[in-house]
Write an enzyme that holds these catalytic residues in place. Structure first.
Site, PDB file in Angstrom:
ATOM      1  N   TRP A   1      -6.667   1.602   7.811  1.00  0.00           N
ATOM      2  CA  TRP A   1      -4.965   2.123   7.955  1.00  0.00           C
ATOM      3  C   TRP A   1      -4.965   2.567   9.538  1.00  0.00           C
ATOM      4  CZ3 TRP A   1      -4.326   7.292   9.751  1.00  0.00           C
ATOM      5  CH2 TRP A   1      -5.397   8.267   9.371  1.00  0.00           C
TER       6      TRP A   1
ATOM      7  N   LYS B   1      -2.478   5.818  -4.507  1.00  0.00           N
ATOM      8  CA  LYS B   1      -3.490   6.756  -4.373  1.00  0.00           C
ATOM      9  C   LYS B   1      -3.232   8.114  -5.037  1.00  0.00           C
ATOM     10  CE  LYS B   1      -3.564   4.820   0.367  1.00  0.00           C
ATOM     11  NZ  LYS B   1      -2.290   4.539   0.619  1.00  0.00           N
TER      12      LYS B   1
ATOM     13  N   ASN C   1       3.630  -9.682  12.180  1.00  0.00           N
ATOM     14  CA  ASN C   1       2.339  -9.120  11.709  1.00  0.00           C
ATOM     15  C   ASN C   1       1.670 -10.043  10.692  1.00  0.00           C
ATOM     16  OD1 ASN C   1       2.832  -6.941  13.366  1.00  0.00           O
ATOM     17  ND2 ASN C   1       3.433  -5.448  11.719  1.00  0.00           N
TER      18      ASN C   1
ATOM     19  N   TYR D   1       3.326   9.723  -0.489  1.00  0.00           N
ATOM     20  CA  TYR D   1       4.527   9.262   0.399  1.00  0.00           C
ATOM     21  C   TYR D   1       5.714   9.196  -0.596  1.00  0.00           C
ATOM     22  CZ  TYR D   1       0.490   6.379   2.544  1.00  0.00           C
ATOM     23  OH  TYR D   1      -0.805   6.294   2.915  1.00  0.00           O
TER      24      TYR D   1
ATOM     25  N   LYS E   1       2.344  -1.199   9.154  1.00  0.00           N
ATOM     26  CA  LYS E   1       3.564  -0.473   8.557  1.00  0.00           C
ATOM     27  C   LYS E   1       4.620  -1.020   9.709  1.00  0.00           C
ATOM     28  CE  LYS E   1       6.540   2.790   8.560  1.00  0.00           C
ATOM     29  NZ  LYS E   1       7.056   4.194   9.352  1.00  0.00           N
TER      30      LYS E   1
ATOM     31  N   HIS F   1      -7.149   9.788  -2.411  1.00  0.00           N
ATOM     32  CA  HIS F   1      -6.553   9.532  -1.087  1.00  0.00           C
ATOM     33  C   HIS F   1      -7.392  10.398  -0.110  1.00  0.00           C
ATOM     34  CE1 HIS F   1      -2.196   9.239   0.815  1.00  0.00           C
ATOM     35  NE2 HIS F   1      -3.367   9.053   1.678  1.00  0.00           N
TER      36      HIS F   1
ATOM     37  N   ASP G   1       0.740  -1.095  -0.149  1.00  0.00           N
ATOM     38  CA  ASP G   1       0.264  -0.048  -0.046  1.00  0.00           C
ATOM     39  C   ASP G   1       0.966   1.217   0.099  1.00  0.00           C
ATOM     40  OD1 ASP G   1      -2.921   1.202   0.399  1.00  0.00           O
ATOM     41  OD2 ASP G   1      -1.492   2.442   1.732  1.00  0.00           O
TER      42      ASP G   1
ATOM     43  N   ARG H   1       8.973  -7.689  13.072  1.00  0.00           N
ATOM     44  CA  ARG H   1       7.717  -7.017  13.321  1.00  0.00           C
ATOM     45  C   ARG H   1       7.046  -7.536  11.763  1.00  0.00           C
ATOM     46  NH1 ARG H   1       8.054  -1.637  16.482  1.00  0.00           N
ATOM     47  NH2 ARG H   1       8.193  -2.687  18.549  1.00  0.00           N
TER      48      ARG H   1
ATOM     49  N   GLN I   1     -10.771   2.729   2.352  1.00  0.00           N
ATOM     50  CA  GLN I   1      -9.558   2.637   3.165  1.00  0.00           C
ATOM     51  C   GLN I   1      -9.611   3.775   4.191  1.00  0.00           C
ATOM     52  OE1 GLN I   1      -4.761   3.637   2.989  1.00  0.00           O
ATOM     53  NE2 GLN I   1      -5.387   1.902   1.581  1.00  0.00           N
TER      54      GLN I   1
HETATM   55  P1  NAD Z   1       0.305   1.323  11.870  1.00  0.00           P
HETATM   56  O1  NAD Z   1      -1.161   0.871  12.758  1.00  0.00           O
HETATM   57  O2  NAD Z   1       0.615   0.498  10.747  1.00  0.00           O
HETATM   58  O3  NAD Z   1       1.277   1.363  12.941  1.00  0.00           O
HETATM   59  C1  NAD Z   1       2.746   1.650  12.618  1.00  0.00           C
HETATM   60  C2  NAD Z   1       3.510   1.754  14.069  1.00  0.00           C
HETATM   61  O4  NAD Z   1       3.433   0.430  14.697  1.00  0.00           O
HETATM   62  C3  NAD Z   1       4.670   1.892  13.483  1.00  0.00           C
HETATM   63  O5  NAD Z   1       5.267   2.939  14.067  1.00  0.00           O
HETATM   64  C4  NAD Z   1       5.525   0.758  13.712  1.00  0.00           C
HETATM   65  O6  NAD Z   1       6.815   0.848  14.620  1.00  0.00           O
HETATM   66  C5  NAD Z   1       4.549   0.057  14.937  1.00  0.00           C
HETATM   67  N1  NAD Z   1       4.432  -1.399  14.695  1.00  0.00           N
HETATM   68  C6  NAD Z   1       4.284  -2.050  13.688  1.00  0.00           C
HETATM   69  N2  NAD Z   1       4.214  -3.490  13.877  1.00  0.00           N
HETATM   70  C7  NAD Z   1       4.315  -3.515  15.279  1.00  0.00           C
HETATM   71  C8  NAD Z   1       4.513  -4.718  16.084  1.00  0.00           C
HETATM   72  N3  NAD Z   1       4.386  -5.956  15.565  1.00  0.00           N
HETATM   73  N4  NAD Z   1       4.622  -4.579  17.591  1.00  0.00           N
HETATM   74  C9  NAD Z   1       4.768  -3.335  18.047  1.00  0.00           C
HETATM   75  N5  NAD Z   1       4.701  -2.186  16.975  1.00  0.00           N
HETATM   76  C10 NAD Z   1       4.489  -2.142  15.685  1.00  0.00           C
HETATM   77  O7  NAD Z   1       0.082   2.722  11.333  1.00  0.00           O
HETATM   78  P2  NAD Z   1       0.297   3.443   9.937  1.00  0.00           P
HETATM   79  O8  NAD Z   1       1.739   3.350   9.417  1.00  0.00           O
HETATM   80  O9  NAD Z   1      -0.038   4.814  10.021  1.00  0.00           O
HETATM   81  O10 NAD Z   1      -0.569   2.780   8.904  1.00  0.00           O
HETATM   82  C11 NAD Z   1      -0.267   1.643   8.038  1.00  0.00           C
HETATM   83  C12 NAD Z   1      -0.489   2.116   6.588  1.00  0.00           C
HETATM   84  O11 NAD Z   1      -1.873   2.538   6.315  1.00  0.00           O
HETATM   85  C13 NAD Z   1       0.495   3.163   6.165  1.00  0.00           C
HETATM   86  O12 NAD Z   1       1.717   2.693   5.892  1.00  0.00           O
HETATM   87  C14 NAD Z   1      -0.141   3.500   4.855  1.00  0.00           C
HETATM   88  O13 NAD Z   1       0.260   2.736   3.828  1.00  0.00           O
HETATM   89  C15 NAD Z   1      -1.475   3.498   5.197  1.00  0.00           C
HETATM   90  N6  NAD Z   1      -2.401   4.825   5.601  1.00  0.00           N
HETATM   91  C16 NAD Z   1      -3.178   5.357   4.863  1.00  0.00           C
HETATM   92  C17 NAD Z   1      -3.673   6.592   5.063  1.00  0.00           C
HETATM   93  C18 NAD Z   1      -4.722   7.010   4.300  1.00  0.00           C
HETATM   94  O14 NAD Z   1      -5.243   8.259   4.583  1.00  0.00           O
HETATM   95  N7  NAD Z   1      -5.211   6.358   3.188  1.00  0.00           N
HETATM   96  C19 NAD Z   1      -3.360   7.418   6.434  1.00  0.00           C
HETATM   97  C20 NAD Z   1      -2.186   6.693   7.144  1.00  0.00           C
HETATM   98  C21 NAD Z   1      -1.583   5.494   6.618  1.00  0.00           C
END
Ligand code: NAD
Length: 276
Positions: free
Chosen positions: A189, A80, A242, A55, A232, A113, A50, A238, A163
């Site tokens: 997300w 997006k 995940n 980005y 992410k 987006h 994604d 991790r 999303q």
């Molecule tokens: P996320 O919920 O994936 O959290 C990421 C955070 O959690 C990171 O800081 C990471 O270090 C931590 N993490 C990951 N795996 C872990 C684990 N197993 N144990 C402990 N901590 C862990 O949040 P995100 O990155 O904001 O969102 C995921 C994805 O969603 C983004 O990378 C992006 O692709 C998408 N996204 C989309 C939008 C949108 O507007 N459409 C906005 C934000 C994110």
């Protein structure tokens, strides 16, 4: 919904199979970090990535995909159109740029987006890309019910994915139900809620019970309530952790206990108050 097994893909409205878990690459602007992360994810078994134009890592995603040698049809790539590129013609141009940066000749899922005043024209362009078979699935992101209603009034082909921010502190029950009614799959997300629920006793106790980590409990909860997730991480352990969420099941009362943690807390912006 609690089932003994949950399929690794979800069948979208047009029959396309979308992986239930993908690798999110937000805040991975540094080229080498993103190439490394996507490479690790593909090695671990993720087949969905994604990304988004904003980005600034579509080239890195494309490079890692190419280097992986994985057949294109095995992958599910989402990108997006950014807010500044909304409107019909601009969206078509933005798509062309994303395609070039990714080094692909089609994208699996293309999303608006954020909803902006031009959201219908933007979606009409996405519809055209779908008709031209340049994308396999048309979708949107961060659309509330009233944004979707605007699209419903004008579109020939309805969005098949929305999303949205979703995690135990923001369970999005009403919007998820509305999407389900209209055969729109929901991708969560920030599925981990940036970790704020990891220390909650409900999550901690379930992690102990199932010998899973809090992150795995939260990701499994998403699967149980029907979501697609795109966590992410750039940490190899991790990334693997995940993905290991298909070998256990939460009971219905456990799913309900996690859903009850909802506090309507957003980690990001409310789509109705998003000004850039
Ligand atoms: P996320 O919920 O994936 O959290 C990421 C955070 O959690 C990171 O800081 C990471 O270090 C931590 N993490 C990951 N795996 C872990 C684990 N197993 N144990 C402990 N901590 C862990 O949040 P995100 O990155 O904001 O969102 C995921 C994805 O969603 C983004 O990378 C992006 O692709 C998408 N996204 C989309 C939008 C949108 O507007 N459409 C906005 C934000 C994110």
């Amino acid at each position: 919904m609690t089932e003994m097994t949950i399929s690794k893909t979800i069948t979208l409205a047009n029959g396309v199979e979308m992986p239930r878990i993908g690798y999110g690459v937000f805040r991975m602007k540094e080229h080498d970090v993103c190439v490394q992360g996507v490479t690790e994810a593909l090695k671990a078994g993720y087949r969905a990535i994604d990304t988004a134009a904003i980005y600034q890592n579509e080239e890195a995603v494309g490079e890692a995909i190419k280097a992986s040698g994985i057949a294109r049809e095995e992958l599910f790539i989402t990108t997006k159109v950014w807010n500044a590129d909304q409107g019909y013609d601009n969206t078509l141009k933005a798509f062309e740029q994303s395609l070039q940066k990714l080094g692909l000749d089609y994208v699996d899922l293309y999303l608006t987006h954020w909803p902006k005043p031009q959201l219908v024209d933007t979606y009409k362009a996405i519809e055209r890309l779908y008709e031209e078979k340049l994308i396999r699935v048309p979708g949107v992101s961060n659309h509330h019910e009233h944004h979707l209603q605007q699209i419903f009034a004008e579109a020939n082909i309805l969005p098949m994915v929305n999303q949205i921010e979703c995690h135990p502190s923001l369970s999005q029950d009403a919007l998820r139900a509305f999407c389900a009614e209209h055969n729109i799959a929901v991708t969560a997300w920030a599925p981990l809620g940036t970790g704020i629920v990891f220390t909650h006793p409900v999550i901690k106790q379930l992690a102990e019970k199932y010998s899973k980590t809090p992150a795995q409990i939260v990701l499994r909860w998403h699967l149980e309530i029907g979501n697609i997730v795109i966590p992410k991480s750039i940490t190899p352990e991790r990334i693997v952790e995940n993905l290991a969420i298909f070998d256990f099941t939460l009971q219905a009362d456990e799913v309900a206990a996690i859903s009850a943690l909802n506090t309507f807390h957003r980690t990001g912006s409310d789509p109705d108050n998003f000004n850039f």
